[in-house]
Write a protein that holds these residues in place. Structure first.
Motif, PDB file in Angstrom:
ATOM      1  N   ILE A   1      -4.054  10.216   3.016  1.00 47.39           N
ATOM      2  CA  ILE A   1      -5.426   9.731   2.835  1.00 47.39           C
ATOM      3  C   ILE A   1      -6.390  10.859   3.189  1.00 47.39           C
ATOM      4  O   ILE A   1      -6.244  11.509   4.225  1.00 47.39           O
ATOM      5  CB  ILE A   1      -5.694   8.504   3.738  1.00 47.39           C
ATOM      6  CG1 ILE A   1      -4.667   7.400   3.426  1.00 47.39           C
ATOM      7  CG2 ILE A   1      -7.105   7.981   3.556  1.00 47.39           C
ATOM      8  CD1 ILE A   1      -4.748   6.204   4.332  1.00 47.39           C
TER       9      ILE A   1
ATOM     10  N   PHE B   1     -13.201  -1.909   0.301  1.00 52.01           N
ATOM     11  CA  PHE B   1     -13.096  -0.461   0.104  1.00 52.01           C
ATOM     12  C   PHE B   1     -11.755  -0.163  -0.556  1.00 52.01           C
ATOM     13  O   PHE B   1     -10.699  -0.515  -0.032  1.00 52.01           O
ATOM     14  CB  PHE B   1     -13.204   0.306   1.422  1.00 52.01           C
ATOM     15  CG  PHE B   1     -12.962   1.775   1.185  1.00 52.01           C
ATOM     16  CD1 PHE B   1     -13.975   2.582   0.711  1.00 52.01           C
ATOM     17  CD2 PHE B   1     -11.688   2.326   1.349  1.00 52.01           C
ATOM     18  CE1 PHE B   1     -13.755   3.917   0.426  1.00 52.01           C
ATOM     19  CE2 PHE B   1     -11.454   3.660   1.062  1.00 52.01           C
ATOM     20  CZ  PHE B   1     -12.488   4.456   0.608  1.00 52.01           C
ATOM     21  N   THR B   2     -11.816   0.460  -1.708  1.00 54.92           N
ATOM     22  CA  THR B   2     -10.575   0.809  -2.395  1.00 54.92           C
ATOM     23  C   THR B   2     -10.759   2.118  -3.151  1.00 54.92           C
ATOM     24  O   THR B   2     -11.865   2.439  -3.577  1.00 54.92           O
ATOM     25  CB  THR B   2     -10.139  -0.313  -3.362  1.00 54.92           C
ATOM     26  OG1 THR B   2      -8.933   0.098  -3.992  1.00 54.92           O
ATOM     27  CG2 THR B   2     -11.177  -0.615  -4.430  1.00 54.92           C
ATOM     28  N   THR B   3      -9.669   2.857  -3.271  1.00 52.08           N
ATOM     29  CA  THR B   3      -9.710   4.064  -4.103  1.00 52.08           C
ATOM     30  C   THR B   3      -8.875   3.820  -5.351  1.00 52.08           C
ATOM     31  O   THR B   3      -8.642   4.722  -6.122  1.00 52.08           O
ATOM     32  CB  THR B   3      -9.127   5.263  -3.343  1.00 52.08           C
ATOM     33  OG1 THR B   3      -7.801   4.936  -2.948  1.00 52.08           O
ATOM     34  CG2 THR B   3      -9.954   5.619  -2.127  1.00 52.08           C
ATOM     35  N   LYS B   4      -8.428   2.572  -5.488  1.00 51.30           N
ATOM     36  CA  LYS B   4      -7.523   2.282  -6.606  1.00 51.30           C
ATOM     37  C   LYS B   4      -8.292   1.784  -7.821  1.00 51.30           C
ATOM     38  O   LYS B   4      -9.426   1.323  -7.706  1.00 51.30           O
ATOM     39  CB  LYS B   4      -6.497   1.245  -6.160  1.00 51.30           C
ATOM     40  CG  LYS B   4      -5.596   1.822  -5.078  1.00 51.30           C
ATOM     41  CD  LYS B   4      -4.710   0.792  -4.438  1.00 51.30           C
ATOM     42  CE  LYS B   4      -4.060   1.398  -3.190  1.00 51.30           C
ATOM     43  NZ  LYS B   4      -3.416   0.398  -2.367  1.00 51.30           N
TER      44      LYS B   4
ATOM     45  N   ASN C   1       0.838  -1.217   0.000  1.00 47.31           N
ATOM     46  CA  ASN C   1       0.000   0.000   0.000  1.00 47.31           C
ATOM     47  C   ASN C   1       0.860   1.249   0.000  1.00 47.31           C
ATOM     48  O   ASN C   1       0.574   2.217  -0.700  1.00 47.31           O
ATOM     49  CB  ASN C   1      -0.895   0.033   1.240  1.00 47.31           C
ATOM     50  CG  ASN C   1      -2.183  -0.738   1.018  1.00 47.31           C
ATOM     51  OD1 ASN C   1      -2.521  -1.063  -0.107  1.00 47.31           O
ATOM     52  ND2 ASN C   1      -2.888  -1.023   2.092  1.00 47.31           N
TER      53      ASN C   1
ATOM     54  N   ALA D   1       1.305   4.437  -2.762  1.00 49.46           N
ATOM     55  CA  ALA D   1       0.854   5.755  -2.303  1.00 49.46           C
ATOM     56  C   ALA D   1       1.601   6.906  -2.978  1.00 49.46           C
ATOM     57  O   ALA D   1       1.415   8.051  -2.601  1.00 49.46           O
ATOM     58  CB  ALA D   1       1.011   5.856  -0.788  1.00 49.46           C
TER      59      ALA D   1
ATOM     60  N   GLY E   1      -6.464  -2.503  -7.074  1.00 48.12           N
ATOM     61  CA  GLY E   1      -6.859  -2.700  -5.669  1.00 48.12           C
ATOM     62  C   GLY E   1      -8.061  -3.609  -5.563  1.00 48.12           C
ATOM     63  O   GLY E   1      -8.946  -3.587  -6.405  1.00 48.12           O
ATOM     64  N   THR E   2      -8.035  -4.449  -4.512  1.00 46.72           N
ATOM     65  CA  THR E   2      -9.200  -5.295  -4.239  1.00 46.72           C
ATOM     66  C   THR E   2      -9.957  -4.727  -3.052  1.00 46.72           C
ATOM     67  O   THR E   2     -11.099  -5.081  -2.811  1.00 46.72           O
ATOM     68  CB  THR E   2      -8.757  -6.718  -3.858  1.00 46.72           C
ATOM     69  OG1 THR E   2      -7.915  -6.608  -2.712  1.00 46.72           O
ATOM     70  CG2 THR E   2      -8.026  -7.387  -4.976  1.00 46.72           C
ATOM     71  N   GLY E   3      -9.282  -3.871  -2.273  1.00 45.71           N
ATOM     72  CA  GLY E   3      -9.927  -3.351  -1.066  1.00 45.71           C
ATOM     73  C   GLY E   3      -9.932  -4.370   0.057  1.00 45.71           C
ATOM     74  O   GLY E   3     -10.598  -4.190   1.074  1.00 45.71           O
TER      75      GLY E   3
ATOM     76  N   LEU F   1      -6.310  -4.115   3.765  1.00 45.29           N
ATOM     77  CA  LEU F   1      -6.349  -3.606   5.133  1.00 45.29           C
ATOM     78  C   LEU F   1      -7.368  -4.348   5.988  1.00 45.29           C
ATOM     79  O   LEU F   1      -7.172  -4.494   7.194  1.00 45.29           O
ATOM     80  CB  LEU F   1      -6.648  -2.106   5.124  1.00 45.29           C
ATOM     81  CG  LEU F   1      -5.487  -1.232   4.659  1.00 45.29           C
ATOM     82  CD1 LEU F   1      -5.890   0.224   4.670  1.00 45.29           C
ATOM     83  CD2 LEU F   1      -4.263  -1.438   5.547  1.00 45.29           C
TER      84      LEU F   1
ATOM     85  N   ASP G   1       4.967   6.329   5.147  1.00 43.92           N
ATOM     86  CA  ASP G   1       5.407   6.756   3.820  1.00 43.92           C
ATOM     87  C   ASP G   1       5.200   8.255   3.697  1.00 43.92           C
ATOM     88  O   ASP G   1       4.444   8.844   4.466  1.00 43.92           O
ATOM     89  CB  ASP G   1       4.622   6.002   2.732  1.00 43.92           C
ATOM     90  CG  ASP G   1       3.145   6.321   2.764  1.00 43.92           C
ATOM     91  OD1 ASP G   1       2.775   7.460   2.479  1.00 43.92           O
ATOM     92  OD2 ASP G   1       2.343   5.402   3.089  1.00 43.92           O
TER      93      ASP G   1
ATOM     94  N   ILE H   1     -11.090   2.886   5.449  1.00 39.12           N
ATOM     95  CA  ILE H   1     -10.019   2.124   4.794  1.00 39.12           C
ATOM     96  C   ILE H   1      -9.945   0.670   5.248  1.00 39.12           C
ATOM     97  O   ILE H   1      -9.471  -0.178   4.520  1.00 39.12           O
ATOM     98  CB  ILE H   1      -8.634   2.796   4.951  1.00 39.12           C
ATOM     99  CG1 ILE H   1      -8.299   3.017   6.418  1.00 39.12           C
ATOM    100  CG2 ILE H   1      -8.561   4.092   4.171  1.00 39.12           C
ATOM    101  CD1 ILE H   1      -6.846   3.424   6.622  1.00 39.12           C
TER     102      ILE H   1
HETATM  103  P1  ADP Z   1      -6.446  -1.784  -1.754  1.00 37.58           P
HETATM  104  O1  ADP Z   1      -5.002  -1.506  -1.508  1.00 37.58           O
HETATM  105  O2  ADP Z   1      -6.693  -3.025  -2.531  1.00 37.58           O
HETATM  106  O3  ADP Z   1      -7.222  -0.614  -2.260  1.00 37.58           O
HETATM  107  P2  ADP Z   1      -6.606  -1.835   1.112  1.00 37.58           P
HETATM  108  O4  ADP Z   1      -7.653  -2.386   2.022  1.00 37.58           O
HETATM  109  O5  ADP Z   1      -5.235  -2.322   1.308  1.00 37.58           O
HETATM  110  O6  ADP Z   1      -7.123  -2.127  -0.341  1.00 37.58           O
HETATM  111  O7  ADP Z   1      -6.603  -0.263   1.210  1.00 37.58           O
HETATM  112  C1  ADP Z   1      -7.804   0.453   1.169  1.00 37.58           C
HETATM  113  C2  ADP Z   1      -7.577   1.882   0.760  1.00 37.58           C
HETATM  114  O8  ADP Z   1      -6.845   2.567   1.778  1.00 37.58           O
HETATM  115  C3  ADP Z   1      -6.736   2.086  -0.482  1.00 37.58           C
HETATM  116  O9  ADP Z   1      -7.501   1.967  -1.663  1.00 37.58           O
HETATM  117  C4  ADP Z   1      -6.183   3.482  -0.295  1.00 37.58           C
HETATM  118  O10 ADP Z   1      -7.146   4.432  -0.655  1.00 37.58           O
HETATM  119  C5  ADP Z   1      -6.044   3.586   1.211  1.00 37.58           C
HETATM  120  N1  ADP Z   1      -4.643   3.397   1.655  1.00 37.58           N
HETATM  121  C6  ADP Z   1      -4.130   2.340   2.311  1.00 37.58           C
HETATM  122  N2  ADP Z   1      -2.827   2.524   2.609  1.00 37.58           N
HETATM  123  C7  ADP Z   1      -2.490   3.744   2.127  1.00 37.58           C
HETATM  124  C8  ADP Z   1      -1.281   4.538   2.153  1.00 37.58           C
HETATM  125  N3  ADP Z   1      -0.154   4.084   2.699  1.00 37.58           N
HETATM  126  N4  ADP Z   1      -1.342   5.770   1.580  1.00 37.58           N
HETATM  127  C9  ADP Z   1      -2.477   6.242   1.013  1.00 37.58           C
HETATM  128  N5  ADP Z   1      -3.642   5.539   0.973  1.00 37.58           N
HETATM  129  C10 ADP Z   1      -3.661   4.314   1.528  1.00 37.58           C
END
Ligand code: ADP
Length: 624
Positions: free
Chosen positions: A417, A430-433, A379, A383, A438-440, A443, A412, A425
């Protein structure tokens, strides 16, 4: 005296004595010269005792309303005598001879012969207000008590509002108008509710006040002029409800994911072992024909792909409610493994700095532990908007926290965020990718693993500056197990090995892998294997047995062996695929029971079977 006058005097005397108020007449020196019955009754003194007693008599024990002693010279009669002015509603406490305290309200009327003269006497009248005073005191106490409660109800404001919709009295809040109490958007609804309340309707509404969520109850007080408003801050409760429903979603998704992971495991297992078998075969040809060299390359490629699927499946299994295999694990080693697994994602994008301080062992499943940090590191690598290893930094630290727990931080200096996104998160999916990136799940998997270990994962972030994840884990006093030798040498043992698995594909591929080094007997059910195990003249030296099978399960077969051939029970290796029933879980919790977790590599199974065969031989030679 004429009879008429005599009559009038008698009537006046009767009136004087029949009055409810006490009346005394005092001469210019303050001495009582006349009194009525009520005065005797109120003061607890007889007419004889009263007559001649002056206000300044030291036997009066009188006090001010605030409890301070009131001297005789300050009695209202003496004031009136001194000043010539009447005294009205003078409140005084007087102790009767029986010790009872009475409160009296006194009026004094000075009697003056001619203007400018000093009074020659005063008429002092008094009412017993003891009961009234007690009631007032009780009311006062009650009011203070209520004010204290209303003013200190956590997160609650109580107020009275009037027909002009103005707040009259407020407790426990700073707002003085409706506009100050709620956001402008919610004002009209609140005012409408307040009007309905003044006409007798109890109403409840929710409204926002900046960041806070309020629940407002409007309660009629039986008049159209005033009503009660109770405002409760329910932000925390709502946040808690949100967290709980998130947790619930996580469990549901988790159960599903664990099931899917389990189902993928079996096909994954035999595909991987089949490919490995092909590769081993190709490796025996020296040199391999060119076409086979290319084939080997593409098989290796496929194997790498399977490695990724295996990691995902392991991740999904982290959702299972059953405890995975927990052993004392070196956290720093887990972090190093995670760093090397994530290196591929990181190296072109950012510089990874490892600051690994020593920490006591963590009791955990090592693969799961590494997985937490792989997710956090990947992650972090994602970022950054532009790859730039000179500026982009990911720092991973381990240390012992002040509370004794092991603390890992992954920071990092990436995008950070958005605060509106931060609370979500850890939600599954939940994902912003972008789709495919991203699978969400990352985390939410981390959250699941860390919670199951009794730890805590938190995140702080600032847009444009970066993100820090903190993982705090409980530590253990247990010792770390001795490390596995780096070089694995397998002598061709040709052990007598029994393999039992109800899944024919798995059985086939295990056969292919193991047959190169051992003598195999294979069964697709425990029932068939049972007779062989009990009768075999040459006892098997290793039994590789699936745990979950229909009819007779692995545990049951093992139990029968313990009963009939205990030395064989010690040669069992159980193949497990994820979810197990309670009985199996109990057996597996015994550290001496060997297990092989799907999906496994050919080397894993060959190593373990060789170890069991050697063990059996050692036992037999010492017994013989
Ligand atoms: P994914 O990585 O598949 O999207 P995660 O559950 O790992 O799913 O993360 C969820 C969301 O949290 C990410 O889509 C991102 O928006 C945010 N995120 C997680 N770690 C970071 C980080 N180190 N910096 C910025 N955003 C982060």
């Amino acid at each position: 005296m004429s009879p008429i006058l005599e009559d009038e005097a008698a009537q006046l005397a009767a009136l004087f004595d029949g009055m409810a108020e006490g009346v005394v007449r005092q001469s210019a020196d303050g001495a009582i010269v006349d009194c009525n019955r009520a005065a005797e009754r109120i003061l607890g003194l007889s007419r004889d005792q009263l007559m001649g007693r002056s206000s300044i008599d030291p036997r009066w024990r009188t006090i001010h309303p605030d409890g301070v002693v009131l001297s005789g010279a300050d009695h209202p009669a003496m004031l009136a005598l001194r000043t010539g002015a009447p005294v009205r509603d003078f409140l005084m406490g007087v102790e009767r001879p029986d010790g009872e305290q009475r409160w009296i309200s006194i009026n004094v009327e000075p009697l003056i012969r001619a203007a400018g003269d000093a009074p020659y006497a005063v008429i002092t009248t008094f009412r017993d207000v003891t009961h009234q005073r007690r009631t007032e005191r009780a009311l006062h106490d009650e009011r203070q008590f209520l004010t204290a409660i209303l003013g200190n109800l956590p997160g609650t404001m109580v107020a009275v509002f009037d027909e002009h919709l103005e707040l009259r009295r407020t407790f426990g809040g700073a707002a003085t108008t409706f506009d100050e109490l709620v956001d402008a958007d919610d004002g009209p609804e609140l005012r409408a509710a307040a009007r309905r309340c003044l006409s007798g309707e109890t109403t409840q509404i929710s409204a926002r006040s900046g960041e806070r969520l309020l629940e407002l109850a409007l309660v009629p007080l039986g008049t159209a002029e005033a009503a009660l408003l109770i405002a409760r801050d329910v932000s925390e409760r709502e946040a808690l409800r949100d967290r709980l429903s998130r947790q619930e979603r996580l469990v549901t998704v988790g159960t599903l994911a664990a099931g899917v992971g389990h189902e993928i495991n079996n096909p994954l297992q035999f595909v991987a072992l089949s490919i490995e078998f092909g590769l081993r075969r190709i490796a025996t040809l020296d040199p391999p024909p060119p076409v086979l060299g290319e084939l080997a390359e593409s098989l290796n490629e496929a194997l790498r792909g399977l490695g990724r699927i295996r990691e995902i499946v392991r991740g999904l299994k982290a959702f299972t409610r059953e405890r995975p295999v927990a052993r004392p694990v070196d956290l720093c080693a887990a972090l190093e493994i995670a760093a090397s697994m994530a290196a591929h994602e990181i190296k072109l994008v950012a510089t990874l700095v490892l600051e690994l301080g020593p920490v006591p062992p963590i009791v955990a499943d090592d693969a799961q532990l590494s997985q937490i940090f792989v997710n956090l590191l990947v992650n972090a690598a994602q970022a950054f908007t532009t790859p730039d290893p000179t500026h982009n930094r990911i720092v991973c630290r381990s240390e012992v926290a002040a509370d004794g727990r092991a603390l890992v931080t992954v920071s990092d200096n990436g995008t950070g965020i958005d605060p509106t996104v931060l609370p979500r998160i850890f939600d599954p999916f939940f994902t912003t990718k972008a789709i495919g990136t991203g699978t969400g799940l990352g985390l939410s998997i981390c959250h699941g693993i860390v919670s199951a270990l009794g730890g805590e994962i938190t995140c702080t972030s600032e847009l444009g500056r970066g993100t820090t994840f903190r993982v705090a884990l409980p530590v253990s006093d247990d010792e770390l197990p001795a490390p596995r030798p780096a070089v694995r040498i397998r002598a061709p043992l040709r052990g007598r090995v029994v393999v039992i698995d109800d899944e024919v594909d798995v059985l086939d591929v295990l056969g292919r892998v193991l047959r190169e080094e051992h003598e195999l007997t294979m069964f697709s059910s425990a029932r068939e294997a049972l007779d062989h195990l009990l009768d075999a003249r040459e006892a098997p030296e290793a039994v590789l047995c699936d745990l979950m099978m229909p009819y007779i399960s692995g545990v049951e077969l093992h139990a029968r062996m313990l009963d009939r051939r205990p030395e064989l029970a010690r040669a069992f290796v159980f193949i497990t695929g994820g979810s197990v029933d309670a009985r199996s879980a109990e057996l597996l919790s015994d550290a001496t029971v060997r297990r092989l977790e799907k999906p496994f590599a050919a080397d894993d199974v060959l190593d373990l079977v060789a170890e069991v065969v050697r063990d059996s031989r050692r036992r037999r030679s010492t017994a013989g």
